[in-house]
Design an enzyme around this catalytic site. Structure first.
Site, short mmCIF file in Angstrom:
data_model
loop_
_atom_site.label_atom_id
_atom_site.label_comp_id
_atom_site.label_asym_id
_atom_site.label_seq_id
_atom_site.Cartn_x
_atom_site.Cartn_y
_atom_site.Cartn_z
N VAL A 1 41.47 51.51 49.01
CA VAL A 1 40.86 52.84 48.95
C VAL A 1 40.85 53.51 50.33
O VAL A 1 41.19 54.68 50.46
CB VAL A 1 39.43 52.75 48.38
CG1 VAL A 1 38.75 54.10 48.44
CG2 VAL A 1 39.47 52.24 46.95
N GLY A 2 40.47 52.75 51.35
CA GLY A 2 40.43 53.33 52.69
C GLY A 2 41.78 53.83 53.14
O GLY A 2 41.89 54.93 53.71
N SER B 1 30.98 52.11 41.62
CA SER B 1 31.87 51.46 40.66
C SER B 1 31.38 51.73 39.25
O SER B 1 30.18 51.91 39.02
CB SER B 1 31.90 49.95 40.91
OG SER B 1 32.49 49.26 39.83
N SER B 2 32.30 51.71 38.31
CA SER B 2 31.92 51.92 36.91
C SER B 2 31.07 50.78 36.37
O SER B 2 30.42 50.93 35.32
CB SER B 2 33.17 52.08 36.03
OG SER B 2 33.98 50.92 36.11
N CYS B 3 31.03 49.63 37.07
CA CYS B 3 30.24 48.50 36.57
C CYS B 3 28.74 48.72 36.73
O CYS B 3 27.95 47.89 36.28
CB CYS B 3 30.65 47.21 37.27
SG CYS B 3 30.14 47.11 38.98
N TYR C 1 27.15 42.59 41.99
CA TYR C 1 27.92 43.71 42.56
C TYR C 1 27.39 45.04 42.05
O TYR C 1 27.22 46.00 42.82
CB TYR C 1 29.40 43.54 42.20
CG TYR C 1 30.30 44.61 42.75
CD1 TYR C 1 30.60 44.67 44.11
CD2 TYR C 1 30.90 45.56 41.91
CE1 TYR C 1 31.45 45.64 44.62
CE2 TYR C 1 31.74 46.53 42.41
CZ TYR C 1 32.02 46.56 43.76
OH TYR C 1 32.85 47.53 44.27
N LYS D 1 25.74 48.26 44.14
CA LYS D 1 26.26 49.62 44.05
C LYS D 1 25.18 50.61 43.56
O LYS D 1 25.13 51.76 44.01
CB LYS D 1 27.48 49.66 43.13
CG LYS D 1 28.72 49.01 43.74
CD LYS D 1 29.12 49.71 45.03
CE LYS D 1 30.40 49.17 45.61
NZ LYS D 1 30.80 49.85 46.85
N ASN E 1 38.28 51.72 37.35
CA ASN E 1 39.14 50.67 37.90
C ASN E 1 40.31 51.29 38.65
O ASN E 1 40.98 52.20 38.13
CB ASN E 1 39.67 49.79 36.76
CG ASN E 1 38.56 49.12 35.99
OD1 ASN E 1 37.93 48.19 36.47
ND2 ASN E 1 38.30 49.61 34.79
N HIS F 1 41.85 42.06 40.66
CA HIS F 1 41.54 42.73 39.40
C HIS F 1 42.71 42.54 38.43
O HIS F 1 43.79 42.06 38.79
CB HIS F 1 41.28 44.22 39.64
CG HIS F 1 39.98 44.47 40.35
ND1 HIS F 1 39.91 44.74 41.70
CD2 HIS F 1 38.69 44.48 39.89
CE1 HIS F 1 38.63 44.91 42.04
NE2 HIS F 1 37.89 44.76 40.97
N TRP G 1 44.31 36.47 30.81
CA TRP G 1 42.93 36.01 30.64
C TRP G 1 42.21 36.81 29.56
O TRP G 1 42.33 38.04 29.49
CB TRP G 1 42.17 36.13 31.95
CG TRP G 1 42.52 35.08 32.97
CD1 TRP G 1 43.53 34.15 32.85
CD2 TRP G 1 41.89 34.83 34.21
NE1 TRP G 1 43.56 33.35 33.96
CE2 TRP G 1 42.56 33.75 34.81
CE3 TRP G 1 40.83 35.42 34.88
CZ2 TRP G 1 42.20 33.24 36.06
CZ3 TRP G 1 40.46 34.93 36.12
CH2 TRP G 1 41.14 33.84 36.70
N ARG H 1 40.14 49.14 29.26
CA ARG H 1 39.85 49.54 30.63
C ARG H 1 40.58 50.84 30.97
O ARG H 1 41.64 51.13 30.43
CB ARG H 1 40.26 48.44 31.62
CG ARG H 1 39.43 47.16 31.54
CD ARG H 1 38.01 47.40 31.99
NE ARG H 1 37.21 46.15 31.96
CZ ARG H 1 36.50 45.76 30.92
NH1 ARG H 1 36.48 46.49 29.80
NH2 ARG H 1 35.79 44.64 30.99
#
Length: 298
Positions: free
Chosen positions: A2-3, A94-96, A123, A127, A152, A166, A189, A196
């Site tokens: 992101v940065g 974050s969406s979480c 996490y 946030k 995501n 991820h 997995w 998502r």
């Protein structure tokens, strides 16, 4: 990831007075180090994208680290932005943060209305604390601190470690290596049923600059595409992009996580921003960038 995307966007728009430190140069968990940095550099605008991040397994295993590190990072930066009269700060969450069984799509007002998903609860709590820091530094001190919740993400400089990454970069690496090694199948997995939403990091960077320049509201905003895809269909898409001709094997002993996390992006659309990079196009761009470089080092 992101940065570096935000840096590319700022440079593309002609910004040159940029203050940059890597994590090895400045430990954002160290309050004294962060205090010295703000005192000496006096930044006017802060994009707070730094965080300890990972996929579902990393979130679940390193629960204390994900909570402690992220709390320290955001607390130090937000507090010292206030002490040093930063003109505007954008905190990325974050969406979480939203409850595991929240109605879909996820609206900003669903925050704190029900229980979080267990595997990434630490996490998510960190946030949520960042959102509340911005909200309450604004209320008590009048700081122009805002927050945004990306969905995501994927893009250049992503993490391809199979244990900590991820789902999208993990699948890219798995299919690439399976093709190179002539394997007959790739393990995915979970059941493949969860859905998502994915946003290219360059789209996120454009949204961040838009919010920094044009958004003056108090509410945090979701950043996403408003479109989602099942993990099974994502795997089939990546399989096709990579050119792997084997089979998929779903490992249902691995956790699925939240059944669905689709963002309601109506508020950020109303503010004047919308994503431009479609998922397949974005994955194809990323694969071309990393297949001969990133995976060769893995």
């Amino acid at each position: 990831m992101v940065g570096s995307a935000i840096l590319r966007k700022l440079e593309a728009e002609g910004y040159t007075n940029l203050i940059l430190k890597t994590s090895t140069e400045l430990d954002l968990r160290d309050q004294a180090a962060v205090a010295d940095f703000f005192s000496s550099e006096q930044p006017e605008y802060v994009f707070l994208a730094a965080a300890k991040v990972g996929g579902i397994q990393a979130n679940n295993i390193f629960r204390a680290e994900f909570l402690y590190d992220n709390l320290m990072i955001e607390s130090n930066i937000i507090h010292h932005s206030y002490l040093n009269d930063v003109k505007k700060l954008l905190f990325l969450g974050s969406s979480c943060i939203y409850p595991k069984m929240a109605p879909q799509p996820l609206k900003e007002e669903y925050l704190l209305t029900d229980s979080l998903e267990y595997t990434n609860e630490p996490y998510a709590i960190a946030k949520i604390a960042g959102i509340k820091l911005c909200e309450n530094y604004r209320k008590q001190y009048g700081c122009n601190f805002i927050a945004a919740m990306p969905t995501n993400l994927y893009g250049p400089n992503d993490n391809y470690d199979l244990q900590n990454s991820h789902v999208l970069p993990a699948l890219l690496r798995k299919f690439h290596e399976a093709k190179a090694e002539g394997l007959s199948e790739v393990e995915v997995w979970g059941s493949g049923q969860p859905k998502r939403e994915f946003l290219h990091a360059d789209d996120l960077a454009a949204a961040c600059l838009h919010l920094m320049i044009d958004y003056e509201g108090e509410e945090w905003l979701n950043i996403g595409t408003g479109e989602d895809i099942s993990i099974a269909d994502l795997a089939l898409m990546i399989k096709d992009i990579v050119g792997f001709e084997g089979d998929l094997k779903f490992n249902t002993s691995k956790p699925d996580g939240t059944p669905r996390k689709l963002m309601d992006v109506s508020k950020i659309h109303e503010s004047g921003w919308k994503h431009k990079i479609h998922l397949r196009d974005g994955i194809e761009m990323v694969y071309q960038e990393v297949k001969d470089l990133e995976f060769a080092k893995a």
